[in-house]
Design a protein around this motif. Structure first.
Motif, PDB file in Angstrom:
ATOM      1  N   PHE A  82       0.816  -1.218   0.000  1.00 21.39           N
ATOM      2  CA  PHE A  82       0.000   0.000   0.000  1.00 21.39           C
ATOM      3  C   PHE A  82       0.845   1.262   0.000  1.00 21.39           C
ATOM      4  CE2 PHE A  82      -3.901   2.172   0.299  1.00 21.39           C
ATOM      5  CZ  PHE A  82      -3.690   3.292   1.079  1.00 21.39           C
ATOM      6  N   HIS A  83       1.967   1.254   0.761  1.00 18.47           N
ATOM      7  CA  HIS A  83       2.772   2.481   0.825  1.00 18.47           C
ATOM      8  C   HIS A  83       3.448   2.758  -0.524  1.00 18.47           C
ATOM      9  CE1 HIS A  83       5.800  -0.614   1.635  1.00 18.47           C
ATOM     10  NE2 HIS A  83       6.703   0.252   1.249  1.00 18.47           N
ATOM     11  N   ARG A  84       3.802   1.677  -1.267  1.00 22.02           N
ATOM     12  CA  ARG A  84       4.407   1.892  -2.591  1.00 22.02           C
ATOM     13  C   ARG A  84       3.366   2.448  -3.563  1.00 22.02           C
ATOM     14  NH1 ARG A  84       6.738  -3.312  -1.313  1.00 22.02           N
ATOM     15  NH2 ARG A  84       8.877  -2.980  -0.637  1.00 22.02           N
ATOM     16  N   LEU A  86       0.714   4.121  -2.723  1.00 28.04           N
ATOM     17  CA  LEU A  86       0.435   5.490  -2.293  1.00 28.04           C
ATOM     18  C   LEU A  86       1.522   6.435  -2.798  1.00 28.04           C
ATOM     19  CD1 LEU A  86      -1.296   7.442  -0.594  1.00 28.04           C
ATOM     20  CD2 LEU A  86       0.142   6.875   1.372  1.00 28.04           C
ATOM     21  N   PHE A  87       2.788   5.979  -2.726  1.00 28.41           N
ATOM     22  CA  PHE A  87       3.896   6.794  -3.235  1.00 28.41           C
ATOM     23  C   PHE A  87       3.712   7.081  -4.724  1.00 28.41           C
ATOM     24  CE2 PHE A  87       7.931   8.514  -4.061  1.00 28.41           C
ATOM     25  CZ  PHE A  87       8.587   7.785  -5.041  1.00 28.41           C
ATOM     26  N   LEU A 110       0.937   9.590  -5.243  1.00 24.01           N
ATOM     27  CA  LEU A 110       1.337  10.956  -4.868  1.00 24.01           C
ATOM     28  C   LEU A 110       2.316  11.533  -5.883  1.00 24.01           C
ATOM     29  CD1 LEU A 110       1.722  10.627  -0.990  1.00 24.01           C
ATOM     30  CD2 LEU A 110      -0.080  11.788  -2.240  1.00 24.01           C
ATOM     31  N   LEU A 119       0.264  12.611  -8.803  1.00 25.66           N
ATOM     32  CA  LEU A 119      -0.461  13.844  -8.469  1.00 25.66           C
ATOM     33  C   LEU A 119       0.479  15.045  -8.516  1.00 25.66           C
ATOM     34  CD1 LEU A 119      -3.022  15.265  -7.375  1.00 25.66           C
ATOM     35  CD2 LEU A 119      -2.252  14.686  -5.080  1.00 25.66           C
ATOM     36  N   SER A 120       1.671  14.900  -7.952  1.00 23.59           N
ATOM     37  CA  SER A 120       2.644  16.001  -7.958  1.00 23.59           C
ATOM     38  C   SER A 120       3.055  16.342  -9.385  1.00 23.59           C
ATOM     39  CB  SER A 120       3.901  15.630  -7.172  1.00 23.59           C
ATOM     40  OG  SER A 120       3.583  15.085  -5.942  1.00 23.59           O
ATOM     41  N   ALA A 121       3.309  15.292 -10.184  1.00 25.71           N
ATOM     42  CA  ALA A 121       3.719  15.521 -11.574  1.00 25.71           C
ATOM     43  C   ALA A 121       2.610  16.238 -12.339  1.00 25.71           C
ATOM     44  CB  ALA A 121       4.071  14.192 -12.241  1.00 25.71           C
ATOM     45  N   LEU A 176       0.324  18.259 -11.104  1.00 29.18           N
ATOM     46  CA  LEU A 176       0.279  19.661 -10.672  1.00 29.18           C
ATOM     47  C   LEU A 176       1.420  20.452 -11.307  1.00 29.18           C
ATOM     48  CD1 LEU A 176      -0.516  19.325  -6.858  1.00 29.18           C
ATOM     49  CD2 LEU A 176      -1.949  20.398  -8.575  1.00 29.18           C
ATOM     50  N   LEU A 177       2.596  19.823 -11.351  1.00 30.39           N
ATOM     51  CA  LEU A 177       3.776  20.494 -11.896  1.00 30.39           C
ATOM     52  C   LEU A 177       3.582  20.795 -13.376  1.00 30.39           C
ATOM     53  CD1 LEU A 177       6.677  21.337 -11.216  1.00 30.39           C
ATOM     54  CD2 LEU A 177       7.417  19.045 -11.811  1.00 30.39           C
ATOM     55  N   ASN A 181       1.039  23.582 -14.107  1.00 27.96           N
ATOM     56  CA  ASN A 181       1.329  24.946 -13.676  1.00 27.96           C
ATOM     57  C   ASN A 181       2.605  25.535 -14.256  1.00 27.96           C
ATOM     58  OD1 ASN A 181      -0.767  25.751 -11.553  1.00 27.96           O
ATOM     59  ND2 ASN A 181      -0.215  23.692 -10.939  1.00 27.96           N
ATOM     60  N   ASP A 182       3.312  24.780 -15.106  1.00 28.28           N
ATOM     61  CA  ASP A 182       4.573  25.293 -15.646  1.00 28.28           C
ATOM     62  C   ASP A 182       4.629  25.001 -17.138  1.00 28.28           C
ATOM     63  OD1 ASP A 182       8.011  25.189 -14.422  1.00 28.28           O
ATOM     64  OD2 ASP A 182       7.177  25.974 -16.272  1.00 28.28           O
ATOM     65  N   GLN A 219       7.827  22.884 -18.205  1.00 28.16           N
ATOM     66  CA  GLN A 219       7.713  21.469 -17.838  1.00 28.16           C
ATOM     67  C   GLN A 219       6.685  20.773 -18.731  1.00 28.16           C
ATOM     68  OE1 GLN A 219       9.706  20.052 -15.828  1.00 28.16           O
ATOM     69  NE2 GLN A 219      10.276  21.395 -14.145  1.00 28.16           N
TER      70      GLN A 219
END
Lengths: 286, 174
Positions: free
Chosen positions: A12-14, A16-17, A20, A23-25, A27-28, A31-32, A35
């Motif tokens: 699960f933690h992998r 979840l990683f 996330l 999700l970060s990518a 957003l990045l 907004n850029d 990128q």
């Protein structure tokens, strides 16, 4: 099912990683600009390579049909070549050779400013609301954005939208965002070809004046008013007139000459005089 | 437990405020910017649930991005770097944790020993700075500039972190 649940719980933690990071990518990239363009180039390159591999397998199985089509096309071109040679022979006979020798080649002022670069489709779609095509040629082969794309038979497919080093993404005629300036070959009335998203065999020619003269069966060709396609490239055949709008503009139903479902090869059109044409257009606009 | 929660929350707010309001405006030789909020991830208990660590990493990265957006941070940059560091933290803590430490301790000079803690914190901070620099470089990836930037950021950030740890250990001893 039980094993799947156990797998998810143990990792699960992998997972979840990964979620996330995605999700970060996202957003990045959203907004850029820098990128986003870098991501588009890289993802296009990767997707192109994957499609190229699967397409290579598929095309090997279709070699017989491809060869037949190529032979037919060669025959048509040979015919045209013979006609040109006959024309030059006729011109040479009419000219006084001692005073004005005509070289046995096409005069320099008739050398076309258009170059055709053959390419192969590695990805195609016709069933989506917005359809795109990927070709196996990119900036390394001299392909640039806004170049036109024709089928191997010489009818219009679309326009190059974005390019990576080895692949290019084409906005198909089967895309509501694609607009093509076309005219009725017999009467020269011109309008804008726009796909309505319904049938991949048909499109609509709109923005025609109410006094447009046409017949069912008329051929629609490129108008030549843009620097993307030469004039006279076949696009489709008029099948019907759609009801007249209150704005006074006509719309015609066009059967497309390109069968998008069987496309394998394409020709990318390069206008060698494009820079000059575009700069004059900008000067006039200013 | 509540004490740890309050202390960590206060550290979260302090580090984000410090990073966004003061440190993001510091550009030494136009290359080095102190980045110290990874100290929050360094100071999390070693046996804290990895999912919680990931979520905390996401939160601190997102907070820095959102509040630092006006100072040039692109939303997603710090979040991506912090999430990756949070994922790697467990392994790094396991590498540098003394073998005789079995409880769920908070890494510090006292629990890890000075040299082990310095190595642990340096590795986490360096990883964070490398990720941040690479993500931020984007299309303008010049190896020499990138190396200088990583070295510069680490050189200015690590002493600040060392100072914060000295203050933290002084307060906990009292």
């Amino acid at each position: 099912m039980k094993n799947l649940i156990l797998f998810i719980l143990n990792n699960f933690h992998r997972l979840l990683f990964l979620a996330l990071v995605c999700l970060s990518a996202k957003l990045l990239i959203s907004n850029d600009e820098i990128q986003r363009s870098r991501f588009l180039v890289v993802s296009q390159e990767i997707a192109g390579r994957v499609h190229a591999f699967s397409s290579a397998i598929g095309s090997y199985l279709n070699l017989k049909a491809d060869n037949k089509a190529l032979v037919e096309r060669i025959a048509v071109l040979e015919q045209e070549l013979m006609q040109y040679e006959k024309y030059i022979e006729t011109v040479n006979k009419d000219v006084n050779r001692d005073k004005n020798p005509v070289p046995p080649s096409v005069p320099s002022e008739n050398i076309p400013s258009w170059r055709f670069i053959p390419a192969k489709l590695v990805h195609n779609s016709i069933a989506c609301t917005e359809n795109y095509i990927t070709l196996n040629k990119g900036t390394n082969d001299g392909i640039r954005e806004d170049m036109g794309v024709l089928s191997a038979e010489g009818s219009v497919i679309g326009l190059v939208m974005s390019v990576s080093p080895n692949f290019s993404r084409v906005i198909s005629l089967l895309n509501p965002k694609s607009r093509l300036s076309c005219k009725i070959v017999s009467t020269n009335f011109f309008g804008s070809l726009l796909w309505d998203g319904k049938d991949p065999r048909y499109s609509n020619l709109g923005e025609l004046p109410s006094h447009t003269v046409f017949n069912v069966g008329d051929t629609i060709v490129t108008s030549g008013y843009s620097s993307t396609f030469p004039e006279g490239i076949p696009v489709g055949i008029v099948t019907d007139a759609l009801e007249q709008k209150s704005s006074g503009l006509n719309r015609l139903r066009i059967k497309l000459l390109t069968d998008f479902s069987t496309l394998r090869r394409a020709l990318i059109v390069e206008n060698t005089d494009r820079a000059e044409q575009d700069s004059i257009g900008k000067e006039v606009a200013e | 437990m509540t004490k740890i929660f309050i202390r960590q929350s206060a550290m979260f707010i302090l580090l984000v405020s410090l990073q966004v309001c003061i440190l993001s405006r510091v550009h030494i030789f136009h290359i080095a910017t102190p980045v110290i909020y990874s100290y929050f991830l360094i100071k999390l208990p070693v046996r804290l649930n990895r999912n919680i660590v990931l979520l905390l990493g996401m939160l601190i990265g997102l907070a820095v991005d959102l509040f630092g957006h006006t100072f040039g941070y692109t939303i997603g940059t710090n979040m991506l770097a912090a999430v990756t560091v949070a994922f790697a933290r467990f392994r790094l803590a396991g590498l540098f944790k003394p073998r005789d430490v079995t409880e769920n301790v908070i890494p510090s000079f006292v629990t890890f020993g000075r040299s082990m803690f310095l190595r642990y914190s340096a590795s986490v901070m360096l990883l964070h700075i490398i990720l941040l620099s690479v993500i931020d470089a984007g299309a303008s990836f010049v190896p020499s500039t990138l190396f200088l930037r990583i070295a510069g950021c680490f050189a200015v950030s690590y002493p600040i972190m060392y100072g914060m740890e000295m203050i933290y250990c002084g307060k906990t001893e009292r």
